[in-house]
Design a protein around this motif. Structure first.
Motif, PDB file in Angstrom:
ATOM      1  N   ASP A  86       0.824  -1.217   0.000  1.00 58.60           N
ATOM      2  CA  ASP A  86       0.000   0.000   0.000  1.00 58.60           C
ATOM      3  C   ASP A  86       0.855   1.263   0.000  1.00 58.60           C
ATOM      4  O   ASP A  86       0.579   2.212  -0.728  1.00 58.60           O
ATOM      5  CB  ASP A  86      -0.943   0.012   1.208  1.00 58.60           C
TER       6      ASP A  86
ATOM      7  N   LEU B 179       3.952   1.562  -0.991  1.00 59.00           N
ATOM      8  CA  LEU B 179       4.663   1.662  -2.271  1.00 59.00           C
ATOM      9  C   LEU B 179       3.731   2.254  -3.350  1.00 59.00           C
ATOM     10  O   LEU B 179       4.112   3.170  -4.086  1.00 59.00           O
ATOM     11  CB  LEU B 179       5.145   0.280  -2.708  1.00 59.00           C
ATOM     12  N   LEU B 180       2.492   1.738  -3.374  1.00 59.16           N
ATOM     13  CA  LEU B 180       1.543   2.227  -4.381  1.00 59.16           C
ATOM     14  C   LEU B 180       1.171   3.684  -4.119  1.00 59.16           C
ATOM     15  O   LEU B 180       1.051   4.474  -5.062  1.00 59.16           O
ATOM     16  CB  LEU B 180       0.286   1.351  -4.399  1.00 59.16           C
TER      17      LEU B 180
ATOM     18  N   PHE C 128       3.979   5.702  -5.363  1.00 63.75           N
ATOM     19  CA  PHE C 128       4.024   5.652  -6.829  1.00 63.75           C
ATOM     20  C   PHE C 128       2.942   6.552  -7.442  1.00 63.75           C
ATOM     21  O   PHE C 128       3.213   7.364  -8.316  1.00 63.75           O
ATOM     22  CB  PHE C 128       3.828   4.200  -7.273  1.00 63.75           C
TER      23      PHE C 128
END
Lengths: 196, 169
Positions: free
Chosen positions: B32, B34-35, B38
């Motif tokens: 989560d 990381l996303l 991103f």
């Protein structure tokens, strides 16, 4: 735009057919709708804008059926998703020259657009173009429903309940699509150097 | 819009470009996180660039613009109303309401016929005279008339509004 202003504009459009009021609604929500469609079409800005225009025309025609059960933006995104699915179905039934030339027979997942809008000047703009391309490439690795759910949650910030309304599935199905989609996307990003 | 072939894809991008958008601290990030990171980096703002104008120019006339969805909804509503009426009638038939009503109606008719056979016109005349005599007492007061008029007005307005809402008259 406050909720009250939005309701008042919707009432004006329904009661008097005011194009000015509808214009204000379009202005307030065009970004979310166009961004959602750009991600669904994996970066095809022209196709996304055509679909967004179709979305707003359908919204104009059906505004009297909007019952305020969901937010206006959720309602618009639901229409946008249907417009996209209709277009996608049409395209798969009658592939365009580009799709045939690129070998996209419509059965596999989406292919990234070979052409994206690239501003001619400025390194910053080019960087942004590459970033958008990364985003679309990462999203293209997901299945259609997973991709839609991930876009709606991570890009558009919609809740699970709203996503369920937009996609027309129950909340538990959405949760499992999100879980799988996010896991696959994170693993794709890690494999491509996004995890240091 | 000028459209050009993208010079580098994500896989073939050189490390310099990747490093610009890569954060080494992400080694320990959850999926989560990381996303989130991103998508934050890839946040996109889309300028209007005449889009609203194009939409407004492409709008169809608003007469007869009832969408397929609302047409279907209206048909469903009418269908449901008819189904409701049919269900109620069916239940009444099932529980013998109509046969009881028929028996009752026949009883009432028989009673009236027997009464008519032995009708006393003189007593009717006397009763009519008495009623005329007491008529001023039977008439409602002005307050009662106003109350009844207001009640009728409110009920009529509510019914008309309901009809307009339901059938979009």
């Amino acid at each position: 735009m406050t909720r009250l202003t939005e309701i008042s504009l919707i009432a004006q459009v329904v009661a008097t057919g005011s194009e000015r009021a509808f214009g204000q609604l379009v202005q307030a929500h065009q970004e979310a709708v166009r961004r959602f469609l750009r991600r669904l079409t994996t970066g095809d800005a022209m196709r996304a804008d055509d679909l967004a225009q179709e979305t707003f025309i359908r919204a104009w025609q059906g505004l009297s059926s909007f019952r305020q059960l969901s937010g206006f933006e959720t309602w618009l995104l639901r229409i946008a998703y249907r417009v996209f699915l209709d277009d996608d179905r049409r395209e798969k039934a009658h592939p365009t020259y580009d799709a045939v030339a690129s070998g996209d027979n419509g059965e596999k997942g989406p292919t990234i657009n070979k052409f994206i809008d690239m501003p001619a000047e400025g390194m910053g703009e080019t960087d942004r173009g590459l970033l958008r391309h990364d985003l679309d490439q990462a999203l293209a690795t997901l299945g259609e429903t997973e991709r839609t759910c991930v876009i709606l949650q991570c890009v558009e910030g919609q809740s699970i309940k709203e996503i369920a309304t937009i996609v027309g599935m129950n909340e538990n199905t959405i949760k499992s699509h999100l879980l799988r989609g996010k896991k696959n996307l994170a693993s794709y990003l890690r494999n491509n150097g996004y995890n240091g | 819009v000028a459209r050009r072939t993208l010079p580098a894809t994500f896989e073939t991008m050189d490390t310099m470009d990747k490093n610009k958008i890569k954060n080494p601290d992400r080694a320990l990030l959850s999926d989560d996180e990381l996303l989130d990171a991103f998508f934050n980096e890839h946040k996109e703002t889309i300028a209007d660039n005449g889009f609203c104008e194009r939409v407004l120019q492409g709008l169809p006339e608003r007469e007869n613009v009832e969408s397929v969805e609302s047409q279907q909804l209206r048909r469903w509503r009418i269908g449901l109303n008819l189904f409701g009426v049919a269900a109620v009638v069916g239940l009444l038939v099932y529980f013998g309401f109509f046969s009881q009503l028929w028996d009752f109606q026949q009883g009432v008719a028989a009673h009236f016929i027997s009464q008519a056979m032995n009708f006393d016109f003189n007593s009717l005349l006397v009763k009519l005279m008495l009623m005329l005599h007491r008529l001023p007492e039977l008439l409602p007061s002005p307050t009662q008339i106003v109350t009844i008029a207001v009640a009728i007005l409110v009920l009529t307005t509510a019914t008309v509004k309901q009809l307009v809402d339901t059938y979009k008259l």
